[in-house]
Scaffold this active site. Structure first.
Site, short mmCIF file in Angstrom:
data_model
loop_
_atom_site.label_atom_id
_atom_site.label_comp_id
_atom_site.label_asym_id
_atom_site.label_seq_id
_atom_site.Cartn_x
_atom_site.Cartn_y
_atom_site.Cartn_z
N SER A 62 0.80 -1.23 0.00
CA SER A 62 0.00 0.00 0.00
C SER A 62 0.83 1.28 0.00
CB SER A 62 -0.96 0.01 1.20
OG SER A 62 -2.09 -0.80 0.93
N LYS A 65 0.14 3.68 -2.74
CA LYS A 65 -0.87 4.73 -2.66
C LYS A 65 -0.28 6.14 -2.58
CE LYS A 65 -4.57 1.90 -0.60
NZ LYS A 65 -3.94 0.57 -0.53
N SER A 126 -5.96 3.36 4.47
CA SER A 126 -5.38 2.58 3.38
C SER A 126 -6.42 1.75 2.63
CB SER A 126 -4.29 1.66 3.93
OG SER A 126 -3.44 1.21 2.89
N LYS A 251 3.04 6.45 5.01
CA LYS A 251 2.21 5.37 4.47
C LYS A 251 2.77 4.00 4.83
CE LYS A 251 -1.41 4.09 2.55
NZ LYS A 251 -1.36 3.03 3.60
#
Length: 440
Positions: A62, A65, A126, A251
């Protein structure tokens, strides 16, 4: 007895040394990070402070992202969309949200969601379906959005990367819905260096991203969603051991293939660092290793003005000038050079001039008139040791070299007198040399 005293003395020295060094004075060689790959970067200058296998391409999960976040913020900046723009959830993104294995927040169809709501779901919790919905809104389809991701990565200068979807899931998990034009079994790939560079661009180009990534929890669609970043000031007792002062992003990521990874960023006393750890073995480990990196950066590096504005390199600070009222002009650096360096290494840095040949005659002179502050080259920072370099090549530490004063062009009469004087001076020198030759 003497042997016992000697052993006690040695033990005392060891204890004293440990006390002096302290628990946080961590050297790079002793970090021993439990991560396949890692990097630590100064966010202001782009200088790399630590790296471990930084160019190995690994699945970022993730952390992918971050690129989707960048493109959403860019679209807002270009006024192609705004925070209040709305979209509905497609069958594809709904199928992802409804799949319990993807731990979605439970998006519903036939409902308008704002860009702000979906961005919060993506950046804080997320959420994969919210990410896909944003990709579809911006590009029409996730396949077209993936093209935008790869193009932007090239523009940013990322070196080891491959984007096959917007969320970071493995394409195989998406089944028939994998983005058009990508490998059905494709996997997103990033190196730690490229992940740090992506984060560097995200927070420097769109610092508002940190306002959202720093939110520990927020209400979404009538329920609370929690940030997966345990280093933020959560209320949970279980997370308090991971809290780190100054952390405000960025993140997390996890898949079976990627393991647990995290791109973190923190600011203390005006100094911001970016860290990346990839392929660790647990949620806790990715944060513990990030703490090691951050401690290493904040405890071992300091911003130092190595060379002040107007600094002149010894024996290289004067240039000859032709056709001017003055025969020389001093040169200096235009701006001070301030970078984060390891404590006690100031003496290892020096400057070297690189003059612009187009500004000089074939014999290496400036031709009058010369303006004060005129750029005639650059000065580059040189380090006598192992230098990890910069995350952005254009950020390599160099400053303009300029003229300290102006030199007016001399009038024709003075130039003629100077030429005559130089002619007879050279003639006299030749005669003297000739006479010396006779007697030798």
């Amino acid at each position: 007895m003497k042997k016992i005293y000697k052993q006690i003395a040695i033990l005392f020295v060891v204890i004293l040394t440990i006390s002096f060094v302290g628990p946080h004075s961590t050297e790079a060689k002793t970090l021993k990070l439990k991560a396949e790959s890692a990097i630590l970067v100064d966010a202001g200058t782009g200088k790399i402070l630590y790296s471990k296998n930084p160019d190995v391409s690994l699945p970022p999960a993730s952390m992918t992202k971050m690129m989707t976040e960048y493109l959403v913020l860019e679209a807002i900046d270009k006024r192609e969309i705004n925070w209040d723009s709305t979209t509905q959830i497609s069958d594809y993104s709904y199928s992802i949200s409804a799949d319990p294995s993807f731990s979605g927040i439970g998006l519903t169809q036939d409902k308008d969601y704002t860009v702000e709501e979906l961005y919060h779901a993506m950046a804080i919790n997320s959420d994969n379906a919210a990410t896909i919905a944003l990709a579809e809104l911006i590009a029409g389809s996730e396949g077209e959005f993936v093209k935008m991701m790869n193009k932007k990565a090239e523009e940013m200068g990322l070196t080891e990367f491959k984007f096959v979807n917007s969320s970071g899931l493995d394409n195989e998990s998406l089944g028939k819905n994998h983005p058009e034009g990508t490998d059905p079994k494709g996997v997103n790939l990033l190196s730690a260096r490229s992940a740090a560079l992506l984060a560097y661009h995200l927070i420097n180009d769109y610092p508002e991203a940190l306002e959202i990534s720093s939110i520990p929890e927020i209400e979404f669609d009538g329920k609370m969603i929690t940030n997966w970043n345990w280093m933020l000031p959560h209320n949970s007792v279980n997370f308090k051991q991971f809290y780190y002062e100054g952390i405000d992003g960025l993140k997390t990521g996890y898949t079976d293939l990627a393991g647990y990874c995290f791109t973190g960023t923190a600011e203390r006393n005006g100094k911001r660092l970016i860290s990346v750890v990839m392929k660790t073995d647990s949620e806790a480990t990715r944060f513990k290793e990030t703490i090691k990196l951050m401690d290493y950066g904040y405890n071992n590096f300091e911003d130092v003005e190595l060379f002040s504005k107007g600094y002149q390199i010894k024996d290289e600070s004067t240039l000859p000038v032709i056709k001017g009222k003055d025969k020389t002009v001093d040169i200096e650096i235009k701006d001070a050079i301030v970078i984060p360096i390891k404590k006690g290494t100031e003496d290892k840095y020096s400057l070297t001039y690189k003059l612009d040949k187009k500004k000089l005659t074939d014999s290496g002179e400036l031709e009058a008139p010369v303006k004060k502050g005129e750029k005639i080259g650059t000065a580059e920072l040189v380090y006598d040791g192992d230098d990890l370099g910069y995350i952005v090549e254009s950020e390599k530490q160099q400053v303009d070299v300029i003229t300290k004063d102006s030199v007016e062009k001399s009038n024709w009469f003075m130039l003629m007198l100077r030429a005559i004087g130089e002619f007879f001076s050279n003639l006299f020198s030749s005669i003297v040399d000739m006479i010396k030759g006779w007697f030798n």
